[in-house]
Design a protein around this motif. Structure first.
Motif, mmCIF file in Angstrom:
data_model
loop_
_atom_site.group_PDB
_atom_site.id
_atom_site.type_symbol
_atom_site.label_atom_id
_atom_site.label_comp_id
_atom_site.label_asym_id
_atom_site.label_seq_id
_atom_site.Cartn_x
_atom_site.Cartn_y
_atom_site.Cartn_z
ATOM 1 N N ASP A 48 3.375 -7.364 6.887
ATOM 2 C CA ASP A 48 2.449 -6.621 6.037
ATOM 3 C C ASP A 48 2.321 -7.331 4.697
ATOM 4 O OD1 ASP A 48 0.674 -4.614 5.483
ATOM 5 O OD2 ASP A 48 2.133 -2.979 5.499
ATOM 6 N N THR A 77 -1.339 -1.935 9.258
ATOM 7 C CA THR A 77 -0.544 -3.026 8.717
ATOM 8 C C THR A 77 -1.443 -4.259 8.689
ATOM 9 O OG1 THR A 77 0.336 -3.377 10.964
ATOM 10 C CG2 THR A 77 1.758 -2.214 9.385
ATOM 11 N N SER A 78 -1.092 -5.228 7.880
ATOM 12 C CA SER A 78 -1.934 -6.414 7.735
ATOM 13 C C SER A 78 -2.041 -7.213 9.022
ATOM 14 C CB SER A 78 -1.384 -7.307 6.620
ATOM 15 O OG SER A 78 -1.428 -6.642 5.378
ATOM 16 N N ASP A 94 8.717 0.150 3.414
ATOM 17 C CA ASP A 94 7.332 0.209 3.879
ATOM 18 C C ASP A 94 7.315 1.022 5.176
ATOM 19 O OD1 ASP A 94 4.745 -0.174 4.678
ATOM 20 O OD2 ASP A 94 4.921 -2.321 5.039
ATOM 21 N N SER A 116 6.716 0.560 11.944
ATOM 22 C CA SER A 116 7.731 0.384 10.917
ATOM 23 C C SER A 116 9.079 0.965 11.322
ATOM 24 C CB SER A 116 7.269 1.023 9.604
ATOM 25 O OG SER A 116 8.239 0.864 8.598
ATOM 26 N N ASP A 156 4.332 2.094 6.585
ATOM 27 C CA ASP A 156 2.973 2.070 7.112
ATOM 28 C C ASP A 156 2.937 1.593 8.566
ATOM 29 O OD1 ASP A 156 2.086 2.905 4.666
ATOM 30 O OD2 ASP A 156 1.599 0.888 3.949
ATOM 31 N N GLY A 157 1.794 1.837 9.202
ATOM 32 C CA GLY A 157 1.616 1.409 10.582
ATOM 33 C C GLY A 157 1.465 2.593 11.513
ATOM 34 N N VAL A 173 7.427 -7.551 3.878
ATOM 35 C CA VAL A 173 6.123 -7.512 3.227
ATOM 36 C C VAL A 173 6.031 -8.689 2.255
ATOM 37 C CG1 VAL A 173 4.595 -6.157 1.743
ATOM 38 C CG2 VAL A 173 6.076 -4.999 3.415
ATOM 39 N N SER A 212 10.360 -2.992 6.246
ATOM 40 C CA SER A 212 10.080 -1.817 7.073
ATOM 41 C C SER A 212 11.264 -0.854 7.151
ATOM 42 C CB SER A 212 9.693 -2.258 8.487
ATOM 43 O OG SER A 212 10.808 -2.809 9.174
#
Length: 381
Positions: A166, A111-112, A90, A123, A92-93, A130, A177
């Motif tokens: 996430d 990210t969540s 992952d 990340s 993302d971010g 996740v 990550s």
């Protein structure tokens, strides 16, 4: 890992999280590096401890990737939640040199859960895992898992400590990550990296939370302590007094010896401080959720009863002695609201208290505390 498999997983994540994408954020934050030499259990000890599935939490199983066979169950062993799957990266971010639209075609600047400053997680700088979005298969929050919950992740002979950072697709599991991949010795390339097969074990410790979420130091410290307790199968309450003539209601702002006892039993803090702070509230709420009580963060009679009764369900009755009897005496003191001497001896006073408890909870009234009575106590009834 085959690039097409990972691309499929990332494409699905992009769809399910598209509505939460934040505006472009650029930051120079880089989380402190994890120490090269870690304390805590070895990789083999953690793998041995999670080799079985004591209790399956998921309603069915997850696939590693979209369209794959559903072979991964989410399990609970002791106080830990765990699964063994592949590892997809992952990225993302926050935009970084390692993670951006050029390195990852499915990149999202969100990210969540966010850092304490409101920005997405990094990340490339923070080890995080996740969890699947809540579904009929499994709702992670029902297991006391939140953003920042600490985890130990095991691959081959390596152990890395991470946080829940996430969310991913509802039917797929096994993702972490860029930084976590690096720490585990896995190729972190978001397009072609990761590793296939059920070879990575993810072990989450509900009620144990990194504060702030981006603090690797806090995650490692708490993760090592939680992992050690998990492997040993014992609570680290040896130096904390659990024996009281009554168990008062404690909540945010409370202080004292009873708070220390609650902190020790609920977990989520590295050392009981005697101050009922935010971390304690989170740990209590997580515990209450796990046992089916209203998650209000207040330790009243029901929560005390469940906390004090937690453990195995060894049958005890008149004439029994030992730690299980002491645990019973504590929980009966909380449940009945009257003092039951805590001496580890199942005598007439304990027998009367056990029968009174069974009578008021519509159980068989025989003074024998077996699985049915323990189950009621451990549910806070």
């Amino acid at each position: 890992m085959q690039p097409p498999r990972y691309a499929t997983k990332q494409t699905i994540r992009r769809l399910v999280l598209a509505t939460t994408v934040l505006a472009t954020l650029v930051t120079g934050f880089t989380a402190p590096a994890q120490a090269e030499s870690l304390a805590g259990p070895t990789a083999q000890q953690l793998k041995d401890k999670t080799a079985g599935c004591e209790t399956q939490l998921s309603n069915g199983k997850y696939a590693h990737d979209s369209g794959g066979s559903r072979t991964v169950a989410v399990c609970k062993t002791g106080g830990a939640v765990h699964w063994t799957a592949d590892f997809d990266v992952d990225c993302d971010g926050q935009r970084t040199t390692q993670c951006n639209e050029n390195t990852d075609p499915s990149f999202q600047p969100a990210t969540s859960w966010n850092q304490s400053n409101g920005q997405p997680l990094n990340s490339a700088g923070l080890p995080f895992i996740v969890v699947p979005l809540s579904s009929t298969i499994w709702n992670y929050s029902s297991a006391g898992i939140v953003g920042g919950t600490v985890a130990a992740v095991v691959y081959q002979d390596k152990v890395a400590y991470a946080v829940v950072g996430d969310q991913g697709p509802t039917g797929i599991i096994g993702e972490g990550s860029y930084k976590l991949a690096q720490q585990l010795g896995i190729n972190p390339n978001p397009s072609s990296g990761g590793v296939s097969g059920a070879v990575v074990t993810y072990i989450l410790f509900p009620g144990v939370k990194s504060v702030p979420i981006e603090s690797q130091t806090d995650a490692v410290s708490k993760g090592q302590a939680a992992a050690t307790s998990f492997v040993s199968g014992t609570q680290t309450c040896g130096a904390t007094n659990l024996d009281f003539t009554s168990y008062p209601t404690v909540q945010a702002g409370s202080t004292g010896a009873a708070v220390k006892a609650a902190q020790c039993l609920a977990g989520g803090v590295s050392e009981p401080s005697g101050t009922f702070d935010a971390a304690t509230t989170d740990a209590v709420k997580a515990f209450q959720t796990r046992v089916g009580l209203t998650p209000d963060g207040v330790v009243g009679a029901a929560t005390w009863t469940a906390l004090l009764a937690a453990g195995d369900k060894t049958t005890v009755s008149s004439g029994s002695t030992g730690t299980a009897v002491s645990r019973l005496q504590r929980s009966l003191t909380a449940a009945l609201g009257r003092t039951v001497a805590i001496d580890g001896q199942f005598g007439p006073v304990t027998d009367t208290a056990a029968r009174d408890y069974q009578r008021t909870r519509q159980l068989v009234i025989d003074g024998v505390v077996g699985p049915a009575t323990w189950t009621a106590l451990q549910s806070g009834h």
